[in-house]
Design a protein around this motif. Structure first.
Motif, PDB file in Angstrom:
ATOM      1  N   LEU A 286      16.431  -0.902  -9.153  1.00 33.77           N
ATOM      2  CA  LEU A 286      16.596  -1.791  -9.305  1.00 33.77           C
ATOM      3  C   LEU A 286      15.957  -3.037  -9.753  1.00 33.77           C
ATOM      4  CD1 LEU A 286      17.434  -3.866  -7.066  1.00 33.77           C
ATOM      5  CD2 LEU A 286      14.903  -3.810  -5.850  1.00 33.77           C
TER       6      LEU A 286
ATOM      7  N   GLU B  56      13.357  -5.037  -0.908  1.00 30.31           N
ATOM      8  CA  GLU B  56      13.876  -4.003  -0.991  1.00 30.31           C
ATOM      9  C   GLU B  56      13.144  -2.547  -0.908  1.00 30.31           C
ATOM     10  OE1 GLU B  56      18.364  -4.005  -2.367  1.00 30.31           O
ATOM     11  OE2 GLU B  56      16.872  -6.285  -2.858  1.00 30.31           O
ATOM     12  N   THR B  57      11.950  -2.364  -1.814  1.00 32.33           N
ATOM     13  CA  THR B  57      11.472  -1.530  -1.996  1.00 32.33           C
ATOM     14  C   THR B  57      10.285  -0.933  -1.440  1.00 32.33           C
ATOM     15  OG1 THR B  57       9.232  -2.859  -3.245  1.00 32.33           O
ATOM     16  CG2 THR B  57      11.090  -2.124  -4.993  1.00 32.33           C
TER      17      THR B  57
ATOM     18  N   ASP C  31      16.716 -11.998  -4.455  1.00 28.93           N
ATOM     19  CA  ASP C  31      17.579 -11.295  -4.293  1.00 28.93           C
ATOM     20  C   ASP C  31      18.838 -11.572  -5.323  1.00 28.93           C
ATOM     21  OD1 ASP C  31      20.790 -11.018  -3.107  1.00 28.93           O
ATOM     22  OD2 ASP C  31      19.254  -9.921  -1.913  1.00 28.93           O
TER      23      ASP C  31
ATOM     24  N   GLU D 238      14.187   4.721  -7.956  1.00 33.13           N
ATOM     25  CA  GLU D 238      15.082   3.522  -7.220  1.00 33.13           C
ATOM     26  C   GLU D 238      14.581   2.620  -7.365  1.00 33.13           C
ATOM     27  OE1 GLU D 238      17.737   4.437  -5.381  1.00 33.13           O
ATOM     28  OE2 GLU D 238      17.416   6.589  -6.544  1.00 33.13           O
ATOM     29  N   THR D 239      13.078   1.772  -7.164  1.00 27.43           N
ATOM     30  CA  THR D 239      12.675   1.223  -7.846  1.00 27.43           C
ATOM     31  C   THR D 239      12.869   0.851  -9.216  1.00 27.43           C
ATOM     32  OG1 THR D 239      10.556   1.124  -6.652  1.00 27.43           O
ATOM     33  CG2 THR D 239      10.462  -0.442  -8.064  1.00 27.43           C
TER      34      THR D 239
ATOM     35  N   SER E  77      10.023  -6.656  -4.501  1.00 26.06           N
ATOM     36  CA  SER E  77      11.110  -6.726  -3.433  1.00 26.06           C
ATOM     37  C   SER E  77      11.039  -6.122  -2.657  1.00 26.06           C
ATOM     38  CB  SER E  77      12.391  -6.413  -4.122  1.00 26.06           C
ATOM     39  OG  SER E  77      13.737  -6.587  -3.519  1.00 26.06           O
TER      40      SER E  77
END
Length: 401
Positions: free
Chosen positions: A297, A43-44, A377, A293-294, A41
């Motif tokens: 998620l 996001e990471t 997502d 955090e990864t 992702s």
């Protein structure tokens, strides 16, 4: 213009296209419900930290970051990885992606028709490398008991040797395997290490997902059980950012010496600026912090996908919830063909990877598919699984299942 026919090498006939990469050429993965690629992702990706790290590297290393570097990698990154694994830095080789690690090991170990033993299914990119050097690849299906597991690999090796073939390597992904998501037990790892010792083989332990564990306790690497017969491969692609194209190898120094010489003709050295950025990211503790955090998620995405599969999939579809990694592997009724079903799914804007592509020879697993949960997502996952379940029902109905 006159047609010209070039005399390509004999190896070219052994190359084969990645069906996963062909999917990427056809569609914009962000515009569809893609469960296809093994992409992390976005996001990471620690973008703000990377900006800071570039300034740190410029200040600390200056022009060294833009000069050619050592083929084995910059000392700072070698030492950082060595400390992380508790090994001597001389046992660390930096690679331009872990895919290069697979390829260069095949290049230095395999003659045409030498045998590589692997699991069935296994990583598609490894199968591509093996084919390009004309290796004979023998896939061993997963067995549920330890004895059956050990016996199946032993029997595969013995059968090849009795046929006059030279078995050189065992290639294995022990943690959250691509594509199956399975993890080898400690006893299974030890069984493979014992077979390597018994038959004088090299084990290539491919571990790009090892740090992405969402439950349970980490297991020892196969390298730690038999360091002289194992090359352990790691990657920054799934835990930092794939665009850096950095990986590493840890293992037997005699093997790494051959890799070192071979790599001189491939890329001279891994990308130096990227190595220094990775060094600072690793040594500062930022990598481990971002991993937390990864994992949070991806654990959420894995759990969401598992719950949606339970909610929407037909009862005759089976899967196992992985303890980590990026993939869930579905098994459909035996007569289903997920290769033929793919165009139907893509016409409804859903992408997956047919499981048969992960089997040596491509003749097994026609009723399987790999789903990736890291890239899509979370807000789009439910609609994608609803559509995929409808496609599977339609295909089963057309086949009288």
């Amino acid at each position: 213009m006159e047609n010209r026919h070039f005399a390509f090498s004999d190896d070219v006939g052994s190359f084969f296209r990645s069906p996963v990469r062909d999917i990427f050429k056809k569609v914009d993965l962000n515009a569809i419900y893609s469960f296809a690629g093994g992409y992390p992702s976005a996001e990471t990706f620690p973008l703000s930290q990377i900006r800071t790290l570039v300034d740190v590297v410029m200040e600390k290393y200056g022009s060294r970051a833009f000069q050619y570097g050592a083929t084995q990698g910059v000392n700072e990154l070698q030492e950082a990885i060595a400390r992380r694994y508790g090994v001597d830095a001389g046992r660390v080789q930096i690679t331009t992606s872990s895919q290069q690690g697979i390829d260069v090991l095949t290049r230095v170990m395999i003659n045409p028709h030498d045998v590589i033993i692997t699991s069935a299914p296994t990583y598609l990119g490894a199968l591509q490398s093996f084919a390009s050097y004309r290796a004979d690849v023998v896939g061993v299906p997963r067995q549920r008991s330890l004895k059956a597991f050990a016996d199946s690999y032993d029997e595969a090796i013995t059968a090849c040797r009795q046929a006059g073939k030279q078995v050189k390597m065992i290639y294995i992904i022990p943690d959250f395997q691509n594509p199956s998501g399975e993890t080898l037990t400690l006893d299974e790892r030890q069984a493979l290490a014992d077979l390597a010792e018994k038959y004088n083989l090299l084990i290539v332990e491919d571990s790009p997902y090892r740090s992405l564990r969402y439950e349970g306790e980490p297991l020892p690497t196969i390298y730690s059980l038999m360091p002289e017969r194992v090359i352990h491969l790691g990657s920054f692609s799934k835990i930092f950012a794939p665009g850096f194209r950095l990986g590493w190898m840890i293992g037997n120094e005699d093997v790494l010496e051959k890799v070192y010489v071979c790599k001189q003709s491939l890329d001279l050295c891994p990308p130096v600026m990227d190595q220094y950025i990775a060094t600072e990211y690793l040594e500062s503790g930022a990598l481990d912090q971002n991993l937390k955090e990864t994992i949070k998620l991806y654990r959420h995405k894995r759990d969401l996908l598992d719950s949606l599969l339970h909610e929407y999939m037909p009862e005759n579809v089976r899967w196992e919830k992985p303890q980590g990694g990026l993939f869930v592997f579905l098994t459909l009724p035996q007569q289903t063909d997920t290769v033929k079903m793919y165009d139907m799914a893509l016409s409804r804007e859903v992408a997956y990877v047919a499981g048969s592509f992960f089997y040596p020879g491509g003749n097994m697993g026609r009723n399987t598919m790999r789903l990736n949960f890291s890239f899509i997502d979370a807000s789009r996952m439910e609609k994608g699984i609803q559509i995929l379940a409808d496609v599977i029902r339609q295909s089963c109905s057309e086949n009288g299942l």
